[in-house]
Design a protein around this motif. Structure first.
Motif, PDB file in Angstrom:
ATOM      1  N   ASP A 237       1.411   9.217  -6.094  1.00  0.00           N
ATOM      2  CA  ASP A 237       1.876  10.590  -5.878  1.00  0.00           C
ATOM      3  C   ASP A 237       2.818  11.034  -6.987  1.00  0.00           C
ATOM      4  O   ASP A 237       2.727  12.157  -7.474  1.00  0.00           O
ATOM      5  CB  ASP A 237       2.575  10.725  -4.526  1.00  0.00           C
ATOM      6  N   ARG A 238       3.729  10.166  -7.365  1.00  0.00           N
ATOM      7  CA  ARG A 238       4.688  10.529  -8.439  1.00  0.00           C
ATOM      8  C   ARG A 238       3.979  10.718  -9.759  1.00  0.00           C
ATOM      9  O   ARG A 238       4.307  11.612 -10.530  1.00  0.00           O
ATOM     10  CB  ARG A 238       5.762   9.461  -8.560  1.00  0.00           C
ATOM     11  N   ARG A 239       2.974   9.883 -10.052  1.00  0.00           N
ATOM     12  CA  ARG A 239       2.230  10.034 -11.291  1.00  0.00           C
ATOM     13  C   ARG A 239       1.438  11.347 -11.299  1.00  0.00           C
ATOM     14  O   ARG A 239       1.387  12.045 -12.299  1.00  0.00           O
ATOM     15  CB  ARG A 239       1.263   8.871 -11.494  1.00  0.00           C
ATOM     16  N   ALA A 240       0.881  11.711 -10.153  1.00  0.00           N
ATOM     17  CA  ALA A 240       0.141  12.965 -10.057  1.00  0.00           C
ATOM     18  C   ALA A 240       1.072  14.167 -10.234  1.00  0.00           C
ATOM     19  O   ALA A 240       0.686  15.169 -10.836  1.00  0.00           O
ATOM     20  CB  ALA A 240      -0.577  13.047  -8.715  1.00  0.00           C
ATOM     21  N   GLN A 241       2.293  14.078  -9.711  1.00  0.00           N
ATOM     22  CA  GLN A 241       3.243  15.175  -9.864  1.00  0.00           C
ATOM     23  C   GLN A 241       3.684  15.334 -11.309  1.00  0.00           C
ATOM     24  O   GLN A 241       3.901  16.435 -11.782  1.00  0.00           O
ATOM     25  CB  GLN A 241       4.461  14.950  -8.979  1.00  0.00           C
ATOM     26  N   LYS A 242       3.818  14.236 -12.035  1.00  0.00           N
ATOM     27  CA  LYS A 242       4.205  14.304 -13.450  1.00  0.00           C
ATOM     28  C   LYS A 242       3.110  14.932 -14.306  1.00  0.00           C
ATOM     29  O   LYS A 242       3.401  15.598 -15.311  1.00  0.00           O
ATOM     30  CB  LYS A 242       4.545  12.918 -13.987  1.00  0.00           C
TER      31      LYS A 242
ATOM     32  N   VAL B 298       0.835  -1.203   0.000  1.00  0.00           N
ATOM     33  CA  VAL B 298       0.000   0.000   0.000  1.00  0.00           C
ATOM     34  C   VAL B 298       0.870   1.253   0.000  1.00  0.00           C
ATOM     35  O   VAL B 298       0.576   2.228  -0.692  1.00  0.00           O
ATOM     36  CB  VAL B 298      -0.967  -0.011   1.205  1.00  0.00           C
ATOM     37  N   ALA B 299       1.959   1.242   0.768  1.00  0.00           N
ATOM     38  CA  ALA B 299       2.858   2.400   0.810  1.00  0.00           C
ATOM     39  C   ALA B 299       3.515   2.648  -0.544  1.00  0.00           C
ATOM     40  O   ALA B 299       3.601   3.796  -1.007  1.00  0.00           O
ATOM     41  CB  ALA B 299       3.926   2.200   1.890  1.00  0.00           C
ATOM     42  N   VAL B 300       3.968   1.594  -1.200  1.00  0.00           N
ATOM     43  CA  VAL B 300       4.595   1.741  -2.522  1.00  0.00           C
ATOM     44  C   VAL B 300       3.568   2.221  -3.538  1.00  0.00           C
ATOM     45  O   VAL B 300       3.851   3.092  -4.355  1.00  0.00           O
ATOM     46  CB  VAL B 300       5.250   0.413  -2.959  1.00  0.00           C
ATOM     47  N   TRP B 301       2.374   1.668  -3.482  1.00  0.00           N
ATOM     48  CA  TRP B 301       1.302   2.086  -4.396  1.00  0.00           C
ATOM     49  C   TRP B 301       0.988   3.570  -4.214  1.00  0.00           C
ATOM     50  O   TRP B 301       0.836   4.318  -5.173  1.00  0.00           O
ATOM     51  CB  TRP B 301       0.076   1.221  -4.166  1.00  0.00           C
TER      52      TRP B 301
END
Length: 75
Positions: A68-73, A60-63
């Protein structure tokens, strides 16, 4: 820390909710351990149940991090 940093407008609320989630996780872990014993898992195998829960939490933490990284991109 990720939760508090993300909630820049209400860090105290985020910290409080984070502590509540921690307590809920403790209660859920105790419930799963008790349920495993009820379903016939021996005391010797109970650490495997805990390990599975830890791996689930890691997943869950990795997901969450990947989301978050996809949203920042996309910004």
């Amino acid at each position: 820390m990720r939760v508090v940093e993300t909630a820049s407008e209400a860090p105290n609320l985020a910290a409080t909710l984070n502590q509540g989630a921690f307590n809920a996780g403790n209660a859920a872990g105790a419930w799963v351990g008790g349920a495993a014993l009820t379903w016939g898992v021996s005391y010797q195998n109970l650490p495997f149940v805990g390990s599975a829960l830890a791996l689930l939490g890691l997943g869950v933490a990795v997901w969450s991090l990947l989301l978050d990284r996809r949203a920042q991109k996309q910004q």
